[in-house]
Design an enzyme around this catalytic site. Structure first.
Site, short mmCIF file in Angstrom:
data_model
loop_
_atom_site.label_atom_id
_atom_site.label_comp_id
_atom_site.label_asym_id
_atom_site.label_seq_id
_atom_site.Cartn_x
_atom_site.Cartn_y
_atom_site.Cartn_z
N SER A 1 0.83 -1.21 0.00
CA SER A 1 0.00 0.00 0.00
C SER A 1 0.86 1.26 0.00
O SER A 1 1.51 1.58 1.00
CB SER A 1 -0.92 0.00 1.24
N ILE B 1 10.26 -14.60 2.80
CA ILE B 1 11.19 -15.67 2.41
C ILE B 1 12.62 -15.17 2.30
O ILE B 1 13.55 -15.96 2.29
CB ILE B 1 10.74 -16.37 1.10
N ASP B 2 12.81 -13.84 2.21
CA ASP B 2 14.16 -13.30 2.00
C ASP B 2 15.11 -13.50 3.18
O ASP B 2 16.32 -13.47 3.01
CB ASP B 2 14.08 -11.79 1.70
N GLY C 1 15.44 -12.67 -3.89
CA GLY C 1 16.37 -11.96 -3.01
C GLY C 1 16.84 -10.70 -3.71
O GLY C 1 17.88 -10.68 -4.35
P1 ADP Z 1 7.64 -6.55 2.88
O1 ADP Z 1 6.87 -6.30 4.12
O2 ADP Z 1 7.46 -7.95 2.37
O3 ADP Z 1 9.09 -6.13 3.01
P2 ADP Z 1 7.11 -4.09 1.36
O4 ADP Z 1 8.48 -3.56 1.53
O5 ADP Z 1 6.48 -3.94 0.04
O6 ADP Z 1 7.01 -5.66 1.72
O7 ADP Z 1 6.20 -3.38 2.47
C1 ADP Z 1 4.84 -3.73 2.61
C2 ADP Z 1 4.04 -2.50 2.95
O8 ADP Z 1 4.48 -1.96 4.20
C3 ADP Z 1 4.17 -1.34 1.95
O9 ADP Z 1 3.37 -1.49 0.83
C4 ADP Z 1 3.73 -0.17 2.81
O10 ADP Z 1 2.32 -0.12 2.90
C5 ADP Z 1 4.28 -0.54 4.20
N1 ADP Z 1 5.56 0.16 4.39
C6 ADP Z 1 6.76 -0.15 3.84
N2 ADP Z 1 7.72 0.75 4.21
C7 ADP Z 1 7.09 1.65 5.01
C8 ADP Z 1 7.53 2.83 5.70
N3 ADP Z 1 8.80 3.25 5.67
N4 ADP Z 1 6.59 3.51 6.43
C9 ADP Z 1 5.32 3.09 6.48
N5 ADP Z 1 4.85 2.00 5.84
C10 ADP Z 1 5.72 1.27 5.13
O1 F6P Z 2 9.07 -11.77 -0.68
C1 F6P Z 2 10.24 -11.01 -0.96
C2 F6P Z 2 10.46 -10.99 -2.43
O2 F6P Z 2 10.33 -12.31 -2.75
C3 F6P Z 2 11.74 -10.46 -3.02
O3 F6P Z 2 12.84 -11.31 -2.95
C4 F6P Z 2 11.32 -10.15 -4.43
O4 F6P Z 2 12.15 -9.27 -5.08
C5 F6P Z 2 9.96 -9.59 -4.23
O5 F6P Z 2 9.45 -10.23 -3.06
C6 F6P Z 2 9.03 -9.72 -5.38
O6 F6P Z 2 7.73 -9.62 -4.97
P1 F6P Z 2 6.50 -9.08 -5.82
O7 F6P Z 2 6.52 -9.75 -7.13
O8 F6P Z 2 5.32 -9.45 -4.97
O9 F6P Z 2 6.68 -7.61 -5.94
#
Ligand code: ADP
Ligand code: F6P
Length: 320
Positions: A73, A126-127, A170
């Site tokens: 989001s 999974i990373d 990754g």
């Molecule tokens: P993951 O949790 O798998 O690392 P993302 O990095 O895409 O996946 O983060 C998932 C969601 O968490 C984002 O789409 C956003 O809504 C929220 N999010 C990520 N970084 C921040 C941030 N710095 N501040 C607030 N919300 C965040």
């Molecule tokens: O779940 C983490 C991860 O698998 C990363 O290693 C990868 O780059 C990314 O998610 C891709 O996710 P999506 O296709 O959902 O953006």
């Protein structure tokens, strides 16, 4: 604590369902109501909430993915988005949140905690790139998928005298590729944390050929200096003995029934998260350290970068 909310966010990870199940059942057994939020932070903003009871989480422990669905989001990253989410939490009478997700999702959890919401984060990605926990939910299942794939690729590689470039997920972290290369018996591995040149990779493949091997397996993390496709292009005009083929494992690594380890880890972390909220903990993540449950401040989790274990880098050198 009368009512907690639970959501899954970011990339899905096998074992998220066992965590949701543990959250719901532990809460109910402590006379705490549970509200499930669909599609992560976006669902919170949209008010996509539903009460959950113990039966709602029956028959899900063996399922990959997440029954709550997940999302990314952009709106939640803004102050306005967070304001809407917090309003929804308060309006629905939620007095504590369990946030299950990766590094980004835990940053979101921290943002909520900083604005007064009681939050416990659970590492699921999974990373395995999250600081403060030895393992995140989903990693073990992904590794099992990777080694199954490598084993199968070796069958065909050996039959044809080929080198396979196998790409794992990754984007920023080489954990899956490094461990996958150790337990999959690869000849070489390329990680995002390290710089490489094509000549070195070509040298390893050629050396394998000269040793009389009938195949070579090179594991490449998607975020390495060259991904598998680019590496294959670089190798195209070099004679390395073997013909090469590329296999990108992609999202196959994110699916599938969680392993015993991930089911247990999801259950332990889910229960620990609820116990943490009930005992007044907030702005923390629950994790696995020295085989035991640990509680780590979210500030530490989001400020620190998890480094690749040198033990595994050394191990690869010894066993490859
Ligand atoms: P993951 O949790 O798998 O690392 P993302 O990095 O895409 O996946 O983060 C998932 C969601 O968490 C984002 O789409 C956003 O809504 C929220 N999010 C990520 N970084 C921040 C941030 N710095 N501040 C607030 N919300 C965040
Ligand atoms: O779940 C983490 C991860 O698998 C990363 O290693 C990868 O780059 C990314 O998610 C891709 O996710 P999506 O296709 O959902 O953006």
């Amino acid at each position: 604590m009368k009512k907690i909310g639970v959501l899954t966010s970011g990339g899905d990870a096998p074992g998220m369902n066992s965590c949701i199940r543990a959250v719901v059942r532990t809460a109910i057994k402590n006379n705490v109501e549970v509200v499930g939020i669909s599609e992560g932070y976006q669902g919170l903003i949209n008010g996509d909430l539903a009460d959950m009871d113990a039966r709602d989480v029956g028959g899900i422990i063996q399922q990959g993915g997440t029954i709550l669905k997940t999302a990314r989001s952009e709106e939640f990253k803004t102050k306005k988005g967070q304001r809407e989410a917090i309003r929804e939490i308060n309006e629905s009478g939620i007095d504590g949140m369990v946030i299950i997700g990766g590094d980004g999702s835990l940053r979101g959890a921290r943002a909520l905690a900083e604005q007064g919401i009681k939050v416990v984060g659970v590492p699921a990605s999974i990373d395995n790139d999250i600081y403060g926990t030895k393992m995140s939910i989903g990693v073990d299942t992904a590794l099992n998928t990777i080694i199954r794939a490598i084993d199968q690729l070796r069958d065909t590689a050996s039959s044809h005298n080929r080198a396979f470039l196998v790409e794992t997920m990754g984007r920023n972290c080489g954990y899956l590729a490094l461990i996958g290369s150790i337990i999959g018996g690869a000849e070489y591995v390329l990680l995002p944390e390290i710089e490489y040149n094509v000549q070195d990779v070509a040298g390893v493949i050629e050396e394998s050929y000269m040793k009389g091997k009938n195949h070579a397996i090179i594991v490449v993390a998607e975020g390495a200096m060259f991904n598998a496709t680019r590496l294959s292009q670089g190798l195209k005009d070099l004679d390395v003995g073997f013909k090469t083929r590329v296999t990108i494992l992609g999202h196959v690594q994110r699916g599938g029934s969680p392993t015993a380890f991930d089911r247990l880890l999801g259950s332990r972390l889910g229960t620990k998260a609820v116990q943490g909220l009930i005992s007044g903990k907030t702005d923390v993540m629950v994790g696995l350290q020295d085989h035991k449950m640990a509680v780590v401040p979210l500030a530490e989790v989001v400020d620190q970068k998890r480094a690749l274990e040198t033990e595994y880098l050394d191990l690869f050198k010894f066993v490859s």
